[in-house]
Motif scaffolding. Structure first.
Motif, PDB file in Angstrom:
ATOM      1  N   ASP A  55       3.124  -1.291   2.429  1.00 53.35           N
ATOM      2  CA  ASP A  55       1.738  -1.183   2.901  1.00 53.35           C
ATOM      3  C   ASP A  55       1.451   0.113   3.655  1.00 53.35           C
ATOM      4  OD1 ASP A  55       1.042  -3.626   1.804  1.00 53.35           O
ATOM      5  OD2 ASP A  55       1.550  -4.736   3.611  1.00 53.35           O
ATOM      6  N   TYR A  56       2.323   1.091   3.532  1.00 58.28           N
ATOM      7  CA  TYR A  56       2.104   2.359   4.237  1.00 58.28           C
ATOM      8  C   TYR A  56       0.800   3.023   3.798  1.00 58.28           C
ATOM      9  CZ  TYR A  56       2.572   7.173   5.709  1.00 58.28           C
ATOM     10  OH  TYR A  56       2.332   8.396   6.253  1.00 58.28           O
ATOM     11  N   PHE A  57       0.556   3.046   2.497  1.00 59.13           N
ATOM     12  CA  PHE A  57      -0.612   3.763   2.005  1.00 59.13           C
ATOM     13  C   PHE A  57      -1.924   3.105   2.398  1.00 59.13           C
ATOM     14  CE2 PHE A  57       2.803   5.290  -0.720  1.00 59.13           C
ATOM     15  CZ  PHE A  57       2.648   6.646  -0.514  1.00 59.13           C
ATOM     16  N   THR A  58      -1.897   1.854   2.747  1.00 60.76           N
ATOM     17  CA  THR A  58      -3.127   1.203   3.211  1.00 60.76           C
ATOM     18  C   THR A  58      -3.356   1.418   4.700  1.00 60.76           C
ATOM     19  OG1 THR A  58      -1.987  -0.895   3.599  1.00 60.76           O
ATOM     20  CG2 THR A  58      -3.009  -0.582   1.427  1.00 60.76           C
TER      21      THR A  58
END
Length: 83
Positions: A55-58
């Motif tokens: 979920d890093y990109f969110t």
């Protein structure tokens, strides 16, 4: 979208190091695992680092990301689509 991705991807690809494997053309997770194995076998490395970026990109802060993009992309129309 695909055309923009091809152009922008090439711009940022030039900045990445060869040992950065995530979400890049012509590299995959198996290549990263092979590289780790090579370090362990041929160079007797004993340290292992495991990182999970789920979920890093969110969760990337949008304003600093856009500031970074404006340093490399001059086309305001393209940037407005990202913003």
């Amino acid at each position: 979208m695909t055309a923009a991705m091809l152009v922008i991807g090439a711009i940022f690809e030039a900045d990445l190091l060869e040992n950065q494997y995530g979400f890049r053309p012509k590299v995959d997770a198996k290549m990263a695992v092979r590289r780790v194995f090579w370090h362990i076998r041929d160079h007797r490395r004993s340290e292992i680092v495991d990182a999970d970026l789920r979920d890093y990109f969110t969760s990337i802060p949008h304003a600093p990301l856009m500031k970074c993009l404006t340093r490399r992309i001059a086309d305001g129309r393209l940037l407005s689509k990202a913003g």
